[in-house]
Write an enzyme that holds these catalytic residues in place. Structure first.
Site, PDB file in Angstrom:
ATOM      1  CE  LYS A  49      -0.403  -0.742   4.481  1.00 15.33           C
ATOM      2  NZ  LYS A  49      -1.144   0.522   6.230  1.00 15.33           N
ATOM      3  NE  ARG A  56      -6.826   0.034  10.660  1.00 20.56           N
ATOM      4  CZ  ARG A  56      -5.439  -0.033  10.944  1.00 20.56           C
ATOM      5  NH1 ARG A  56      -4.909   1.215  10.800  1.00 20.56           N
ATOM      6  NH2 ARG A  56      -5.312  -1.408  10.400  1.00 20.56           N
ATOM      7  CG  HIS A 114      -3.229  -4.484  12.336  1.00 14.53           C
ATOM      8  ND1 HIS A 114      -2.664  -5.013  11.711  1.00 14.53           N
ATOM      9  CD2 HIS A 114      -3.085  -3.671  12.452  1.00 14.53           C
ATOM     10  CE1 HIS A 114      -1.516  -4.058  11.186  1.00 14.53           C
ATOM     11  NE2 HIS A 114      -1.938  -2.815  11.801  1.00 14.53           N
ATOM     12  NE  ARG A 161      -2.968  -7.715   8.260  1.00 16.04           N
ATOM     13  CZ  ARG A 161      -3.320  -8.188   9.629  1.00 16.04           C
ATOM     14  NH1 ARG A 161      -3.923  -9.495   9.076  1.00 16.04           N
ATOM     15  NH2 ARG A 161      -3.610  -7.892  10.561  1.00 16.04           N
ATOM     16  CE1 TYR A 199      10.572  31.998   1.773  1.00 17.85           C
ATOM     17  CE2 TYR A 199      10.948  30.152   1.834  1.00 17.85           C
ATOM     18  CZ  TYR A 199      10.988  31.333   1.110  1.00 17.85           C
ATOM     19  OH  TYR A 199      10.102  31.103  -0.535  1.00 17.85           O
ATOM     20  CB  CYS A 223      12.554  26.407   0.932  1.00 21.78           C
ATOM     21  SG  CYS A 223      14.361  27.390   1.031  1.00 21.78           S
ATOM     22  CG  ASP A 225      10.765  24.040  -4.333  1.00 17.73           C
ATOM     23  OD1 ASP A 225       9.361  23.190  -4.376  1.00 17.73           O
ATOM     24  OD2 ASP A 225       9.767  25.045  -4.904  1.00 17.73           O
TER      25      ASP A 225
HETATM   26  N1  PLP Z   1      -2.259  -5.511   8.388  1.00 12.26           N
HETATM   27  C1  PLP Z   1      -3.039  -4.506   8.232  1.00 12.26           C
HETATM   28  C2  PLP Z   1      -4.677  -4.902   8.088  1.00 12.26           C
HETATM   29  C3  PLP Z   1      -2.625  -2.919   7.702  1.00 12.26           C
HETATM   30  O1  PLP Z   1      -3.071  -2.182   8.289  1.00 12.26           O
HETATM   31  C4  PLP Z   1      -0.935  -3.100   8.109  1.00 12.26           C
HETATM   32  C5  PLP Z   1      -0.362  -2.123   7.845  1.00 12.26           C
HETATM   33  O2  PLP Z   1      -0.455  -0.731   8.498  1.00 12.26           O
HETATM   34  C6  PLP Z   1      -0.275  -4.194   7.967  1.00 12.26           C
HETATM   35  C7  PLP Z   1      -0.558  -5.210   7.596  1.00 12.26           C
HETATM   36  C8  PLP Z   1       1.080  -4.299   7.720  1.00 12.26           C
HETATM   37  O3  PLP Z   1       2.896  -3.535   8.675  1.00 12.26           O
HETATM   38  P1  PLP Z   1       3.783  -3.859   8.953  1.00 12.26           P
HETATM   39  O4  PLP Z   1       4.489  -2.506   7.706  1.00 12.26           O
HETATM   40  O5  PLP Z   1       3.851  -2.769   9.996  1.00 12.26           O
HETATM   41  O6  PLP Z   1       3.878  -5.180   8.731  1.00 12.26           O
END
Ligand code: PLP
Length: 372
Positions: A40, A139, A169, A222, A268, A314, A316
Site C-alpha cells: 500500500k 479501527r 490487526h 501480511r 525564510y 523551503c 523545493d
Molecule cells: N495489516 C494491516 C491490517 C495493516 O494495516 C498493515 C499496515 O498498516 C499491515 C498489515 C502491515 O503492517 P507492517 O507494515 O507493520 O508490517
C-alpha cells in the site's frame, strides 16, 4: 505531480535488499503459511509495481493494499496473484472488486446488505471477502460475536459472497510489553472458535507479529514494513530473528555553493545567522518532496561528514553548512551511507518526532525512484 527526472534528487531502491527481506521472512514461516506483501501507499514510498514484482519473485503469494485503486493498479499491470484490500471499500464499488478478483474486508452486516445489491449481475464472480475482527485495534471490524453472526446469516445461502479469510490487526505487536497483544489474541481465538467453518486464510500477523510473536493457528502473514528493511518497533525492540536490510536511500547533490559572512542570514524568516564566515550549500529538494520543514537543525552527509541544515527548509530547496568549500554538484546523502557515516530513516523520524513509516511514505512522487 510531475516526477523531476532532470534534477539530481532521487530515491534509490535496493531491489536485492527487498528480495532478501522477503526470502528471510518466508524461510522462517511455519509450513503452509503464506506471505502477502503489503504494498500500500506506493509500497511505503518504494514504488508499487517495482516492489510487487520483487516480492512476487522472492516468493510472496499475494499482495495487500489499502485502497481499491491500488489493487486495480496491480491488476492493470498484469499481476494475477491474490490481492486483499485492507481498508473498507464503498459498497457500491463491490462489483469492481468482484470483477477483478480482489478480496475486500467486511466488518458489519449492513455493508453486506448494501454491497449485495450491486452483485446480482450474473456474469460477476462472487465477491471474495475477509471477515475483519476488531479485537482491540479500534479501527474496523466486528466487535462482538452477535455482530459477526448477523453477518454470517446475511452471507448464508447468498452466492454473491465467498468468505476467504478471517483476520484481525494488533495495536501493540511492536511493543515490548505483550499484555495488550495477549488480550487481543484471546479475543481472536474466541471469534475463531465460534466460526462454523474455517476459511482458507486465518491471519493476524503484520511484520512485528511475524518477527516477535508465535502466531495463533494462522496461515497468512501480511508482511509490510520489514520487507523494506525497517524495524517495525523503531528502536524499542532491537533484536530481529534475521537481519533487516534497509532498501531506501535518498540522495541529491549541491545545486549552489557560496560563502557568507559572519552575521548574514539564511532562508525564510532569517532564523539562522552565520556565526563566522561560512560555506553554505543548497540542496535541491524540500518539503514538497517530503523532506519536512521541521528538519531544520538536522543534518545530511557530504563526503561522509554531517552538515547541519541551516535556516528553514523551503518547499523545493534547503541549505546546509559545509565544513569547507566544495564544488556545486558534490553528492549529498540524506538517507543512507556516505563514507563511514550513515543516516537511517529512523534517524530522520526521531528528529521529526514521528515514525519511519511516515517519512518513507511521505517522500513525494516528485522524487524519481531508481532501482539499484
Ligand atoms: N495489516 C494491516 C491490517 C495493516 O494495516 C498493515 C499496515 O498498516 C499491515 C498489515 C502491515 O503492517 P507492517 O507494515 O507493520 O508490517
Amino acid at each position: 505531480m510531475v516526477t523531476a527526472t532532470l534534477r539530481p534528487s532521487r530515491v534509490e531502491i535496493n531491489e536485492t535488499a527487498i528480495a532478501h527481506n522477503v526470502q528471510h521472512a518466508i524461510a522462517g514461516l511455519p509450513d503452509q503459511t503464506a506471505l502477502f506483501a503489503v504494498v500500500k501507499a506506493d509500497a511505503y514510498g518504494h514504488g508499487l509495481l517495482r516492489v510487487a514484482r520483487i516480492a512476487q519473485a522472492a516468493g510472496a503469494s499475494g499482495f495487500c493494499v489499502a485502497v481499491l485503486d491500488e489493487a486495480l493498479a496491480l491488476r492493470r499491470a498484469g499481476f494475477t496473484l491474490p490481492i486483499l484490500v485492507l481498508g473498507i471499500i464503498e459498497p457500491e464499488y463491490a462489483p469492481i472488486a468482484a470483477a477483478n478478483h480482489i478480496a475486500v474486508p467486511v466488518g458489519d452486516a449492513d455493508w453486506l446488505r448494501r454491497a449485495e445489491k450491486g452483485l446480482t449481475e450474473e456474469s460477476l464472480p462472487p465477491l471474495t471477502i475477509h471477515l475483519a475482527l476488531d479485537t482491540g485495534m479500534g479501527r474496523i471490524g466486528f466487535r462482538t460475536l452477535p455482530a459477526l453472526q448477523e453477518a454470517l446469516s446475511v452471507i448464508a445461502g447468498q452466492p454473491a459472497f465467498h468468505i476467504e479469510g478471517l483476520f484481525t490487526h494488533f495495536a501493540t505487536a511492536d511493543e515490548p510489553d505483550p499484555t495488550y497483544f495477549k488480550m487481543q489474541v484471546e479475543r481472536f481465538k474466541t471469534f475463531l472458535a465460534a466460526l462454523p467453518e474455517r476459511p482458507k486464510y486465518v491471519h493476524v500477523a503484520n511484520s512485528a507479529t511475524s518477527l516477535w510473536h508465535a502466531a495463533c493457528d494462522c496461515n497468512l502473514v501480511r508482511f509490510g514494513v520489514a520487507m523494506y528493511g525497517l524495524n517495525p518497533s523503531g528502536r524499542s525492540i532491537e533484536a530481529t530473528p534475521y537481519p533487516l536490510e534497509p532498501a531506501l536511500t535518498l540522495k541529491s547533490s549541491l545545486s549552489f555553493v557560496k560563502q557568507i559572512e559572519a552575521g548574514e542570514a539564511v532562508s525564510y524568516g532569517a532564523t539562522y545567522h552565520a556565526a563566522k564566515d561560512e560555506w553554505i550549500g543548497t540542496v535541491p529538494l524540500g518539503y514538497a518532496d517530503g523532506w519536512q520543514r521541521r528538519l531544520q537543525g538536522f543534518h545530511v552527509l557530504v563526503d561522509g561528514q554531517a552538515c547541519e541544515i541551516v535556516g528553514r527548509v523551503c518547499m523545493d530547496q534547503f541549505m546546509i553548512r559545509l565544513p569547507h568549500e566544495v564544488p556545486a554538484g558534490t553528492p549529498v546523502v540524506l538517507i543512507g551511507q556516505s563514507g563511514d557515516a550513515s543516516i537511517s530513516l529512523q534517524d530522520v523520524a526521531d528528529y521529526a518526532h514521528t515514525i519511519h513509516y511516515e517519512i518513507a511514505c511521505g517522500l513525494s512522487e516528485r522524487l524519481p525512484r531508481v532501482s539499484v
